[in-house]
Design an enzyme around this catalytic site. Structure first.
Site, PDB file in Angstrom:
ATOM      1  N   ILE A  81      61.275  31.939  10.063  1.00 46.36           N
ATOM      2  CA  ILE A  81      60.717  32.024   8.708  1.00 46.36           C
ATOM      3  C   ILE A  81      60.060  30.666   8.471  1.00 46.36           C
ATOM      4  O   ILE A  81      60.650  29.618   8.742  1.00 46.36           O
ATOM      5  CB  ILE A  81      61.808  32.346   7.650  1.00 46.36           C
ATOM      6  CG1 ILE A  81      61.215  32.405   6.241  1.00 46.36           C
ATOM      7  CG2 ILE A  81      62.968  31.384   7.699  1.00 46.36           C
ATOM      8  CD1 ILE A  81      62.217  32.909   5.182  1.00 46.36           C
ATOM      9  N   SER A  82      58.808  30.686   7.998  1.00 48.35           N
ATOM     10  CA  SER A  82      58.032  29.455   7.901  1.00 48.35           C
ATOM     11  C   SER A  82      58.602  28.499   6.858  1.00 48.35           C
ATOM     12  O   SER A  82      59.285  28.910   5.916  1.00 48.35           O
ATOM     13  CB  SER A  82      56.581  29.790   7.529  1.00 48.35           C
ATOM     14  OG  SER A  82      56.043  30.741   8.411  1.00 48.35           O
ATOM     15  N   GLN A  83      58.265  27.217   7.017  1.00 50.02           N
ATOM     16  CA  GLN A  83      58.623  26.188   6.034  1.00 50.02           C
ATOM     17  C   GLN A  83      58.004  26.585   4.683  1.00 50.02           C
ATOM     18  O   GLN A  83      56.847  27.018   4.636  1.00 50.02           O
ATOM     19  CB  GLN A  83      58.035  24.863   6.521  1.00 50.02           C
ATOM     20  CG  GLN A  83      58.260  23.695   5.602  1.00 50.02           C
ATOM     21  CD  GLN A  83      57.286  22.547   5.902  1.00 50.02           C
ATOM     22  OE1 GLN A  83      56.218  22.754   6.455  1.00 50.02           O
ATOM     23  NE2 GLN A  83      57.673  21.349   5.518  1.00 50.02           N
ATOM     24  N   PRO A  84      58.766  26.441   3.585  1.00 54.78           N
ATOM     25  CA  PRO A  84      58.235  26.859   2.280  1.00 54.78           C
ATOM     26  C   PRO A  84      56.866  26.245   1.942  1.00 54.78           C
ATOM     27  O   PRO A  84      55.979  26.934   1.430  1.00 54.78           O
ATOM     28  CB  PRO A  84      59.308  26.381   1.292  1.00 54.78           C
ATOM     29  CG  PRO A  84      60.560  26.314   2.101  1.00 54.78           C
ATOM     30  CD  PRO A  84      60.164  25.963   3.499  1.00 54.78           C
ATOM     31  N   ARG A 107      64.549  33.543  -1.654  1.00 53.72           N
ATOM     32  CA  ARG A 107      64.325  33.241  -0.236  1.00 53.72           C
ATOM     33  C   ARG A 107      65.615  33.367   0.589  1.00 53.72           C
ATOM     34  O   ARG A 107      65.571  33.723   1.765  1.00 53.72           O
ATOM     35  CB  ARG A 107      63.727  31.823  -0.127  1.00 53.72           C
ATOM     36  CG  ARG A 107      63.326  31.406   1.278  1.00 53.72           C
ATOM     37  CD  ARG A 107      62.602  30.068   1.240  1.00 53.72           C
ATOM     38  NE  ARG A 107      62.668  29.377   2.522  1.00 53.72           N
ATOM     39  CZ  ARG A 107      61.720  29.454   3.471  1.00 53.72           C
ATOM     40  NH1 ARG A 107      60.663  30.185   3.279  1.00 53.72           N
ATOM     41  NH2 ARG A 107      61.866  28.809   4.600  1.00 53.72           N
TER      42      ARG A 107
END
Ligand code: SAH
Length: 229
Positions: free
Chosen positions: A76-79, A50
């Site tokens: 970038i989205s939260q995991p 990531r």
């Protein structure tokens, strides 16, 4: 030892060991601990680097529990939300997938690990170019990143077994429903800027069946053409 071997084989040779440690910690404490059980999703998130997708000064925050800026006002989205969406799609290795909102390309890389063929649309050419380069560097050859307005989907590749939308609009774009295969699944955030909820849509006997899922917060799904070339 087997796990260690698998990890060292599947991560780029130059990857600093600290990122492997942080990534496995992220999967355990943010993903598995919150109830994600799909081993294929957990395994893909344990492998995909990531930090390669969080440019420059955000690199060291790649494995933290929040979204990060990726340029052009996007994130970038939260995991965890990524894991939730991927688990909901129940992907199989033979699936063909349409992604709307390539952004950094992180979710695209996970999809490339979980399914057969990925078409990913991004409206910012600069983000698409960066993601395309990164995905190629990481060896993902089953991915096509296309600059365009995802609200129209990508008819030449339809029908898709799964569709994932990483930006939120007030309703589900009709072309996307039309491009979902029989038995296919779509996950999409729906709502206003302030209040959104994930919808999981399953296509059964030609009819979409909707399940309202978790509350969420995504950047807007913007109709109206690509930016840059
Ligand atoms: N999955 C990505 C999320 C990026 S944010 C990641 O984790 O990095 C959502 C992305 O959707 C942004 O890059 C934004 O430019 C893109 N987007 C918004 N509206 C779009 C549209 N109509 N067509 C294609 N991409 C769109």
């Amino acid at each position: 030892m087997e796990v260690f071997n698998a990890l060292t084989q599947m991560t780029p040779a130059a990857e600093p060991a600290i990122y492997v440690t942080l990534r496995l910690r992220m999967v355990d404490s943010q993903i598995r601990a919150r109830g994600i059980e799909d081993e294929r999703v957990l395994s893909a998130m344990s492998r995909v680097p990531r930090h390669e997708f969080t440019a420059g000064r955000y690199r060291d925050q790649a494995y933290e529990d929040y979204p990060l800026p990726i340029g052009e006002g996007q994130t970038i989205s939260q995991p965890y939300i990524v894991a939730l969406m991927l688990e909901a799609l129940a992907l199989t290795p033979s699936d063909r997938v349409l992604e709307i909102g390539t952004g950094s390309g992180y979710v695209t890389a996970l999809l490339a690990e979980l399914a057969a063929e990925i078409v990913s649309l991004e409206r910012y050419a600069v983000l698409a170019d960066e993601a395309r380069g990164l995905l190629a560097d990481l060896g993902h050859s089953n991915v096509k990143v296309i600059v365009g307005d995802g609200t129209f989907g990508f008819p030449p590749g339809a029908p898709y077994d799964a569709i994932i939308v990483s930006a939120a609009g007030p309703e589900v774009p009709r072309p996307l429903l039309a491009q979902l295969a029989e038995g296919g699944r779509m996950i999409i955030p729906v709502g206003s800027c302030d209040s959104q909820q994930l919808q999981l849509i399953r296509m059964r006997n030609g009819q979409p069946h909707t399940q309202w899922r978790e509350l969420c917060r995504f950047v807007p799904l913007v109709a109206g053409g690509a930016i840059g070339s």
